[in-house]
Design a protein around this motif. Structure first.
Motif, short mmCIF file in Angstrom:
data_model
loop_
_atom_site.label_atom_id
_atom_site.label_comp_id
_atom_site.label_asym_id
_atom_site.label_seq_id
_atom_site.Cartn_x
_atom_site.Cartn_y
_atom_site.Cartn_z
N GLU A 27 -17.00 27.02 5.10
CA GLU A 27 -17.36 26.94 6.51
C GLU A 27 -16.59 25.80 7.18
O GLU A 27 -16.08 24.90 6.53
N VAL A 28 -16.55 25.82 8.50
CA VAL A 28 -16.06 24.70 9.28
C VAL A 28 -17.24 24.12 10.07
O VAL A 28 -17.92 24.85 10.79
N ASN A 29 -17.47 22.85 9.87
CA ASN A 29 -18.53 22.16 10.60
C ASN A 29 -17.89 21.08 11.45
O ASN A 29 -17.36 20.10 10.92
N TRP A 30 -17.91 21.29 12.75
CA TRP A 30 -17.13 20.49 13.71
C TRP A 30 -18.11 19.74 14.62
O TRP A 30 -18.74 20.32 15.48
N MET A 31 -18.21 18.43 14.41
CA MET A 31 -19.08 17.60 15.23
C MET A 31 -18.23 16.72 16.14
O MET A 31 -17.44 15.91 15.66
N LYS B 42 -20.84 22.33 16.08
CA LYS B 42 -20.68 23.77 15.92
C LYS B 42 -20.40 24.08 14.44
O LYS B 42 -19.62 23.39 13.79
N ASN B 43 -21.06 25.14 13.97
CA ASN B 43 -20.83 25.64 12.62
C ASN B 43 -20.13 26.99 12.72
O ASN B 43 -20.52 27.86 13.50
N TYR B 44 -19.05 27.14 11.93
CA TYR B 44 -18.30 28.39 11.89
C TYR B 44 -18.34 28.92 10.46
O TYR B 44 -17.96 28.21 9.52
N THR B 45 -18.79 30.15 10.28
CA THR B 45 -18.91 30.74 8.96
C THR B 45 -17.55 31.24 8.47
O THR B 45 -16.63 31.44 9.27
N PRO B 46 -17.40 31.46 7.17
CA PRO B 46 -16.11 31.96 6.65
C PRO B 46 -15.66 33.26 7.31
O PRO B 46 -14.45 33.48 7.46
#
Length: 304
Positions: free
Chosen positions: A90-94, A138-142
């Motif tokens: 995942e990408v976790n972008w704060m 924001k959380n982005y799933t694979p």
């Protein structure tokens, strides 16, 4: 041309949890907007010590943190009330903007039973116009991240644009960030169109211009150079870069284009003006002395 080879250094973010620190580096402070890069693990976390490795609530300004896991998971909580289990792929972008606090804790039963953890955390500096933006997470799933495969090559676009790939991960400046896996013998080139580009070797060995480079090294290349990367064995790489944003200052977890803003952030944290995560507000990392190397960030230094 290969500008510089940065050898990762050992850094302890909390007692007992040592990482490989890649950026910032004295001779090369940033690569594009990337101002900080840590590689943690692989490490197995035994139950008795797991809670001691938690990163307690701490503040940020003027940057985005990007968390990307290869294995294990971490529970993120922040000032906005977000509670997110960060999982592999995942990408976790704060985005901290004008100020946010967050914690990272090891709470998963599999992790507490000695499961393996490996992750990369980077900080992306914000353009001056966005340094005082409202914080967000924001959380982005694979499934939201495009994957490209070819014989001997697998890669996932984490953020930005490269090789004709693009995704919906929200960024503030031109950049690219990819997770790449090469089979032995595979040949691979860097993306064009960006003024600053780097390759961090997570695992394996790659050859560039007849020289072998091993895990733990970041290779930074000049603009206009098109190096050929050859995997001497199975290799995992992180490709990153973009456009330079100008001078930045960093102190602990604070990044800004203005020294006085760093001083304000110090006082804001001391006075409690950056609020703690509402579901994790009983402890926090205090503001360190100027000569310390506390958990969550590098020592005070100016970046350019």
């Amino acid at each position: 041309m290969l500008d510089i080879v940065i050898e990762s250094r050992k850094a302890e973010i909390v007692p007992g949890f040592e990482v490989k620190r890649i950026l910032p580096y004295q001779l090369r402070r940033m690569v594009g907007p990337f101002i900080f890069m840590d590689h943690g693990g692989p490490v197995s976390i035994p139950t008795p010590t797991a809670t001691n490795l938690d990163v307690l609530p701490h503040p940020h300004i003027g940057l985005s943190t990007v968390s990307y896991l290869f294995s294990g998971n971490v529970t993120h909580r922040d000032s906005l009330g977000v509670e997110q289990i960060i999982k592999p792929g995942e990408v976790n972008w704060m985005t901290a903007g004008k100020g946010i606090a967050h914690s990272e804790r090891f709470e998963d039963p599999a992790m507490l039973a000695g499961g393996e953890l490996e992750l990369i955390q980077t900080w992306v500096a914000l353009p001056e116009k966005d340094e005082e933006s409202d914080p967000s997470f924001k959380n982005y799933t694979p499934e939201q991240l495009p994957i490209f495969t070819e014989k001997g090559i697998w890669m996932r676009l984490i953020a930005g644009e490269a090789y004709g790939l693009k995704n919906n991960v929200s960024t503030s400046s031109p950049m690219f960030y990819l997770h790449v896996v090469l089979d032995q013998g595979a040949r691979f080139g860097l993306p064009g169109g960006h003024s600053e580009r780097g390759v961090y070797i997570v695992k394996g060995t790659i050859e560039v211009n007849g020289i072998n480079y091993t895990a733990g090294k970041l290779l930074v290349f000049s603009k206009g150079v098109d190096p050929l990367l050859i995997a001497k064995e199975s290799a995992t790489l992180m490709l990153l870069g973009g456009e330079h944003l100008g001078e930045r200052y960093i102190w602990w977890n604070f990044v800004s284009s203005r020294k006085e803003r760093i001083e304000q952030a110090k006082e804001d944290w001391k006075q409690g003006r950056i609020i703690l995560p509402p579901t994790d507000n009983e402890e926090f990392v205090p503001l360190p002395k100027d000569n310390s190397r506390p958990a969550g960030g590098p020592p005070p230094e100016a970046l350019s």
